[in-house]
Design a protein around this motif. Structure first.
Motif, PDB file in Angstrom:
ATOM      1  N   GLU A 227     -67.808  44.321  14.944  1.00 22.71           N
ATOM      2  CA  GLU A 227     -67.043  45.167  13.955  1.00 22.71           C
ATOM      3  C   GLU A 227     -65.614  45.774  14.912  1.00 22.71           C
ATOM      4  O   GLU A 227     -64.683  45.572  14.211  1.00 22.71           O
ATOM      5  CB  GLU A 227     -67.680  46.281  13.626  1.00 22.71           C
ATOM      6  N   GLY A 228     -65.883  45.793  15.829  1.00 20.74           N
ATOM      7  CA  GLY A 228     -64.571  45.861  16.662  1.00 20.74           C
ATOM      8  C   GLY A 228     -64.834  46.619  18.088  1.00 20.74           C
ATOM      9  O   GLY A 228     -66.052  47.120  18.547  1.00 20.74           O
ATOM     10  N   VAL A 229     -64.012  46.560  19.120  1.00 22.55           N
ATOM     11  CA  VAL A 229     -64.052  47.130  20.266  1.00 22.55           C
ATOM     12  C   VAL A 229     -63.022  48.160  20.601  1.00 22.55           C
ATOM     13  O   VAL A 229     -61.795  47.475  20.378  1.00 22.55           O
ATOM     14  CB  VAL A 229     -63.903  45.951  21.584  1.00 22.55           C
ATOM     15  N   VAL A 230     -62.940  49.258  20.975  1.00 19.76           N
ATOM     16  CA  VAL A 230     -61.926  50.192  21.300  1.00 19.76           C
ATOM     17  C   VAL A 230     -61.938  50.649  22.706  1.00 19.76           C
ATOM     18  O   VAL A 230     -63.153  51.176  23.054  1.00 19.76           O
ATOM     19  CB  VAL A 230     -61.685  51.391  20.138  1.00 19.76           C
ATOM     20  N   VAL A 231     -60.884  51.128  23.313  1.00 17.10           N
ATOM     21  CA  VAL A 231     -60.823  51.793  24.537  1.00 17.10           C
ATOM     22  C   VAL A 231     -59.665  52.719  24.503  1.00 17.10           C
ATOM     23  O   VAL A 231     -58.550  52.441  23.833  1.00 17.10           O
ATOM     24  CB  VAL A 231     -60.568  50.748  25.689  1.00 17.10           C
ATOM     25  N   ALA A 232     -59.915  54.070  25.258  1.00 17.98           N
ATOM     26  CA  ALA A 232     -58.884  54.924  25.302  1.00 17.98           C
ATOM     27  C   ALA A 232     -57.468  54.159  25.572  1.00 17.98           C
ATOM     28  O   ALA A 232     -57.574  53.496  26.609  1.00 17.98           O
ATOM     29  CB  ALA A 232     -59.315  56.136  25.962  1.00 17.98           C
ATOM     30  N   PRO A 233     -56.369  54.713  25.122  1.00 12.49           N
ATOM     31  CA  PRO A 233     -55.188  54.005  25.429  1.00 12.49           C
ATOM     32  C   PRO A 233     -54.823  54.164  26.924  1.00 12.49           C
ATOM     33  O   PRO A 233     -54.391  53.187  27.388  1.00 12.49           O
ATOM     34  CB  PRO A 233     -54.205  54.807  24.646  1.00 12.49           C
ATOM     35  N   GLY A 234     -55.119  55.288  27.572  1.00 12.76           N
ATOM     36  CA  GLY A 234     -54.720  55.303  28.952  1.00 12.76           C
ATOM     37  C   GLY A 234     -55.559  54.380  29.849  1.00 12.76           C
ATOM     38  O   GLY A 234     -55.228  54.286  31.048  1.00 12.76           O
ATOM     39  N   LEU A 235     -56.668  53.991  29.416  1.00 14.88           N
ATOM     40  CA  LEU A 235     -57.544  53.081  30.232  1.00 14.88           C
ATOM     41  C   LEU A 235     -57.978  51.697  29.914  1.00 14.88           C
ATOM     42  O   LEU A 235     -58.715  51.208  30.275  1.00 14.88           O
ATOM     43  CB  LEU A 235     -59.167  53.834  30.223  1.00 14.88           C
ATOM     44  N   ARG A 236     -56.854  51.381  29.000  1.00 18.24           N
ATOM     45  CA  ARG A 236     -56.934  49.752  28.765  1.00 18.24           C
ATOM     46  C   ARG A 236     -56.262  49.006  29.813  1.00 18.24           C
ATOM     47  O   ARG A 236     -55.829  49.626  30.712  1.00 18.24           O
ATOM     48  CB  ARG A 236     -56.032  49.546  27.526  1.00 18.24           C
ATOM     49  N   THR A 237     -56.918  47.549  30.054  1.00 19.20           N
ATOM     50  CA  THR A 237     -56.691  46.449  30.953  1.00 19.20           C
ATOM     51  C   THR A 237     -57.388  46.972  32.304  1.00 19.20           C
ATOM     52  O   THR A 237     -57.109  46.467  33.191  1.00 19.20           O
ATOM     53  CB  THR A 237     -55.203  46.554  31.160  1.00 19.20           C
ATOM     54  N   LEU A 238     -58.329  47.700  32.095  1.00 23.56           N
ATOM     55  CA  LEU A 238     -59.228  48.101  33.110  1.00 23.56           C
ATOM     56  C   LEU A 238     -60.529  47.395  33.337  1.00 23.56           C
ATOM     57  O   LEU A 238     -61.354  47.344  34.162  1.00 23.56           O
ATOM     58  CB  LEU A 238     -59.494  49.517  33.285  1.00 23.56           C
ATOM     59  N   GLY A 239     -60.747  46.446  32.203  1.00 22.67           N
ATOM     60  CA  GLY A 239     -62.001  45.754  32.183  1.00 22.67           C
ATOM     61  C   GLY A 239     -63.008  46.352  31.233  1.00 22.67           C
ATOM     62  O   GLY A 239     -64.102  45.982  31.283  1.00 22.67           O
ATOM     63  N   ILE A 240     -62.900  47.415  30.764  1.00 22.98           N
ATOM     64  CA  ILE A 240     -63.842  48.245  29.964  1.00 22.98           C
ATOM     65  C   ILE A 240     -64.168  47.529  28.850  1.00 22.98           C
ATOM     66  O   ILE A 240     -65.584  47.357  28.522  1.00 22.98           O
ATOM     67  CB  ILE A 240     -63.416  49.904  29.697  1.00 22.98           C
ATOM     68  N   ALA A 241     -63.292  47.008  28.024  1.00 23.94           N
ATOM     69  CA  ALA A 241     -63.747  46.304  26.811  1.00 23.94           C
ATOM     70  C   ALA A 241     -64.501  45.094  27.157  1.00 23.94           C
ATOM     71  O   ALA A 241     -65.593  44.771  26.519  1.00 23.94           O
ATOM     72  CB  ALA A 241     -62.585  45.832  25.925  1.00 23.94           C
ATOM     73  N   ARG A 242     -64.239  44.402  28.308  1.00 23.43           N
ATOM     74  CA  ARG A 242     -64.996  43.242  28.769  1.00 23.43           C
ATOM     75  C   ARG A 242     -66.413  43.524  29.057  1.00 23.43           C
ATOM     76  O   ARG A 242     -67.560  43.060  28.885  1.00 23.43           O
ATOM     77  CB  ARG A 242     -64.140  42.550  29.837  1.00 23.43           C
TER      78      ARG A 242
END
Length: 306
Positions: A227-242
């Protein structure tokens, strides 16, 4: 700063405390009233040991607190019996020590150590260098670079330094888990959380019935729809979604589910491809239904019947 674990390196401890406070040697000297030359000698480990009052003034000016503890017989006897720190705490401590050692090794072309509070880092790609504003995509080949790219870089802006440190701290502390409470068995919900801050990312998926979708009996085969994967804007590109997708994949393997479907666009497609998804030849069409708002007052106007 405590002295309950034996001798400590006063210079290295002061340098680390000053870096955490984001103060240069000149700024800390001005705030503490200690000459900058004295502070430089202490951090370099030169000369005789500094006076206690000098260290106390420097520590307090950097926002720290100096604590002395005298061990008694009971505490000394219990040292060997105390439980060891968790593995993740030992790893974090080792990583900090390695980072401090690397920071001490980094020097400018004149052989001088960089100011500790600037967090000097190596430039491995153009993306690592804030000065590469002229190539936003970071894909320009090196032979076409219009300026010389330095081997080392740092952020002069304190806001940028604080943001980078918070992101590094968040990456080290974030924890992942699957949520079961209040959800049907066909719902898959995963959270990325920071201690004391709550959720900073989530992934949601659900199972779909192949029997209803294809009109025939598919036995025990199960599939998921992302359905979706979301991460707080200030913490994106840190590998959290992966990490959330990897957690989903590991849970699917345990449940003997082989397939998860997703619909994405733009940069999200590239992200899912990087996570192992594959493009499918067939895809659903995007449809939109627009409903005109009802205006009751129009029906009151006289006119012929429709």
């Amino acid at each position: 700063m405590a002295a309950d674990k034996g001798a400590i390196d006063v210079g290295a401890t002061l340098r680390d405390l000053r870096r955490r406070a984001d103060l240069s040697q000149r700024e800390l000297a001005e705030q503490s009233g200690i000459p900058k030359s004295t502070l430089a000698r202490i951090e370099a480990g030169q000369g005789a040991g500094p006076a206690f009052r000098t260290v106390e003034r420097l520590v307090r000016a950097a926002g720290g607190e100096l604590v002395l503890k005298l061990p008694d017989a009971s505490s000394a006897a219990a040292v060997d019996e105390s439980p060891q720190a968790p593995d993740h705490e030992l790893r974090d401590e080792l990583r900090d020590e390695l980072r401090d050692e690397l920071r001490d090794e980094l020097r400018d072309e004149a052989g001088r150590r960089y100011p500790a509070h600037l967090d000097v880092r190596r430039v491995l790609t153009l993306k690592d260098w804030p000065g590469a504003w002229w190539v936003h995509s970071y894909t320009l080949p090196q032979r076409l670079w219009p300026v010389r790219v330095p081997e080392l870089t740092y952020d002069l802006d304190r806001t940028r330094r604080d943001t980078r440190r918070l992101r590094e701290q968040a990456r080290a502390q974030v924890r992942y888990r699957r949520v079961f409470e209040g959800l049907p068995s066909t719902s898959w919900h995963f959270l990325a959380e920071l201690p004391g801050a709550g959720p900073v990312g989530e992934l949601r998926a659900h199972e779909r019935s192949l029997d209803l979708l294809l009109g025939e009996d598919w036995g025990d085969r199960r599939e998921l729809v992302l359905e979706g994967v979301v991460v707080a804007p200030g913490l994106r590109t840190l590998g959290i979604a992966r990490q959330l997708i990897e957690l989903l994949a590991s849970e699917m393997a345990v449940a003997d589910i082989r397939t998860v479907h997703a619909i994405a666009d733009g940069g999200n497609v590239l992200f899912l491809l990087a996570c192992g998804f594959e493009l499918q030849a067939s895809r659903p069409s995007a449809l939109t239904l627009e409903v005109r708002p009802t205006r009751p007052w129009l029906s009151a106007a006289p006119g012929p019947p429709p």
